[in-house]
Each structure stands twice: as structure tokens, then as C-alpha cells.
Design an enzyme around this catalytic site. Structure first.
Site, PDB file in Angstrom:
ATOM      1  CB  THR A 154      -0.822   0.047   1.371  1.00 12.46           C
ATOM      2  OG1 THR A 154      -0.004   0.431   2.454  1.00 12.46           O
ATOM      3  CG2 THR A 154      -1.586  -1.140   1.505  1.00 12.46           C
ATOM      4  CE  LYS A 155       2.362   6.968  -3.505  1.00 15.92           C
ATOM      5  NZ  LYS A 155       3.900   6.917  -3.541  1.00 15.92           N
ATOM      6  CB  ALA A 156       0.805   3.294   4.265  1.00 12.00           C
TER       7      ALA A 156
END
Ligand code: PMP
Length: 302
Positions: free
Chosen positions: A151-153
């Protein structure tokens, strides 16, 4: 600039969140990074693979117990509408963000606390050099089981920022992370490709790296359009040193050739022929000059 914030298009100054928000206190959020390119004839602005970027954002949100405010098509529409409202006619970067807007104390993810915002900024090059010097970071990539690297957390970028700072302090332009198991993962905001004997190799997305859209695009372009062989497999650290060519790629970085890794010169130190060809083809694709790849482009202006 105009920014989309919590259901409305507002002036940038009005797009603000509380210092008490969980997004700020704990880094609870996820985001995207999308590019728009002016077409070769200068008449159109095309958003590159917006549908795939929105799908990834939705996947990130699902993993992190967050939600977007509308359907896939509605979110794509917000991106293009933002560019129209800002009358963007130059190369641009778009940043959609899903934030946890709750101001309660404990760090908990709840779908209903999601706050959605999208802003844009002019962007030409991400790094100001034709070929860069990189190091292997002493920081390891956060594992998918700790902070999901797929994810692009937002919180994950503390890991990236530490690696970049260390790289800069030591005179490098960028860092490559290894996984906890010592295999090549990714750069601070880019994927890694190496070339050996004319074949491209890149670590699979299970090596604790982002589900990358440039990486995926380059695999397609290299194999289907340019006839290269691409192998997705685990890559060891020292393979970087003996590669013929090495480049990083990402929405921001695009295709960024690497000159040295840990002070070892890659190839003869010049940008290699495979990297060069891919760069030229990628640039033609994003500018709308490759007919059969126009499906990846969404026009902003009608
Ligand atoms: N890895 C990380 C950690 C990133 O932040 C990015 C930039 N989004 C990339 C790789 C490249 O991914 P993409 O091609 O989807 O931009």
C-alpha cells in the site's frame, strides 16, 4: 491553487486538518501519486493510467480499513476536474490522499473517519541529474506484515525518509532498500530494474515493495513493444554491483538511470542502451505519441 477537500473544491488555504488528527499524530492514511503530461503537440494534458492509480488507492484503503468518498469513476472524475479547475496546461503531479480525520486519542483505523483530499502541483523532473549515485541503505524496508509496503501508506514514508536522509548525508542521491531477508526491495519512492546480458530483472511485488504502476507499465512496454525479456525474481545485493545497467522508476522519478551503487560503477558509467530505449519509448507513450498505448491516457481538455 484549488484543492479538492472533503467533498468540495476549495482554495488551498482552506484545505487544512487538525493537529489533533490521527493522520498527523500516527501517520494514519494512504495516498497516490499520479502524473499528467502535456501532449507532444502541446494541445492536450493527459493523465497517465489514472484508473490504475485509483484502483491501487482503493486497494490501499481496503487494506488499511479506510474508504474513498465515491465510486472508482467518481474518484477518477475528481482528478480530471481538479486539473480543469486549476486550468493546468503544463506537466503536473496529482496527489490524492485518504486521511484519518478523527481527533480521538488512540490509534485506531475506522472507515468512517476517512477524509479525502486531492491536490496538484507543477512537476518536471523529480531528480535533477541524468544519472544518479545510489547506496544500499542500512535501513531495511518495513515488511508487508509490519506496515504493508504494497500500500502507499503515509506512515511508511518515515522508513523512506530515514533512508533518503542517510543517503544524502553520505553523499548519495538515493537509497535502495533491502528486505529483512537481505534481498533487493525498492528505492525510497521507486522500483529497481537491472539489466544483465540484455535481460531485464526486477524484484516481484512480494519483496515488500509498492504495487507499482510505472514498473508494471515498463514490463509491458519492454516485453510487448520492444521485444525484451523481463524476469521478475528475487535479486541479491551484489547483483546490483555487477549489472550492466540499472535504473529506478516511479511516477515521480519516471526512468532514472543509476551511475554507481555503493561506489561501484554500473557498466561503463554511461546510460546503457536498454535504459535509453525504454526511456525514449516511455516518454513517447506518456506524451501520446504511441497510438496503441493511448488507452493509458485520459485527456483533461475536451
Ligand atoms: N515505491 C515507493 C515506495 C513509492 O513511493 C513509489 C512512488 N509511487 C514507487 C515505488 C513507484 O511506484 P509507481 O510507479 O506506482 O509510482
Amino acid at each position: 491553487m484549488i484543492t479538492y477537500f472533503d467533498g468540495k473544491f476549495v482554495d488551498d488555504a482552506e484545505a487544512v486538518i487538525s493537529v489533533r488528527s490521527r493522520a498527523l499524530n500516527y501517520g494514519l492514511g494512504c495516498f497516490g501519486g499520479i502524473r499528467g503530461y502535456v501532449s507532444a503537440d502541446g494541445a492536450q494534458l493527459h493523465v497517465f493510467r489514472v484508473a490504475d492509480h485509483v484502483t491501487r488507492l482503493m486497494h490501499s484503503a481496503r487494506v488499511l480499513h479506510m474508504r474513498l468518498p465515491g465510486s472508482h469513476a467518481e474518484v477518477c472524475g475528481i482528478v480530471t476536474e481538479l486539473l480543469r479547475r486549476n486550468e493546468v496546461r503544463h506537466d503536473v503531479y496529482v496527489r490524492p490522499l485518504v486521511l484519518n480525520g478523527s481527533t480521538k486519542l488512540a490509534p485506531v483505523m475506522r472507515e468512517e473517519d476517512s477524509l479525502f483530499t486531492v491536490y496538484c502541483l507543477p512537476l518536471q523532473r523529480y531528480m535533477d541529474k541524468d544519472a544518479i549515485d545510489v547506496c544500499v541503505s542500512s535501513w531495511r524496508r518495513a515488511t508487508d506484515n509490519a506496515i504493508p509496503a504494497r500500500t502507499k501508506a503515509t506512515g511508511l514514508y518515515l522508513n523512506s525518509a530515514l533512508a533518503r536522509r542517510e543517503a544524502h548525508d553520505n553523499g548519495f542521491d538515493e537509497a535502495i532498500f533491502l528486505t529483512e531477508y537481505g534481498k533487493v526491495s525498492e528505492g525510497s519512492a521507486e522500483h529497481v530494474f537491472i539489466v544483465r546480458d540484455g535481460v531485464l530483472y526486477t524484484p516481484p511485488s512480494t519483496e515488500d515493495n509498492l504495487d507499482g504502476i510505472t514498473r508494471r507499465s515498463l514490463i509491458t512496454l519492454a516485453t510487448e513493444d520492444l521485444g525484451y525479456k523481463v524476469v521478475e525474481r528475487v535479486i541479491g545485493r551484489t547483483e546490483l554491483y555487477v549489472s550492466d545497467e540499472l535504473f529506478l522508476c516511479g511516477t515521480g522519478a519516471q526512468i532514472q538511470p543509476v551511475r554507481t551503487v555503493d561506489r561501484r560503477t554500473i557498466g561503463d558509467g554511461a546510460i546503457g542502451p536498454v535504459t535509453r530505449r525504454l526511456q525514449e519509448h516511455f516518454n513517447a507513450v506518456v506524451r501520446g505519441a504511441v497510438e496503441h498505448r493511448r488507452g493509458w491516457l485520459t485527456p483533461v481538455w475536451t
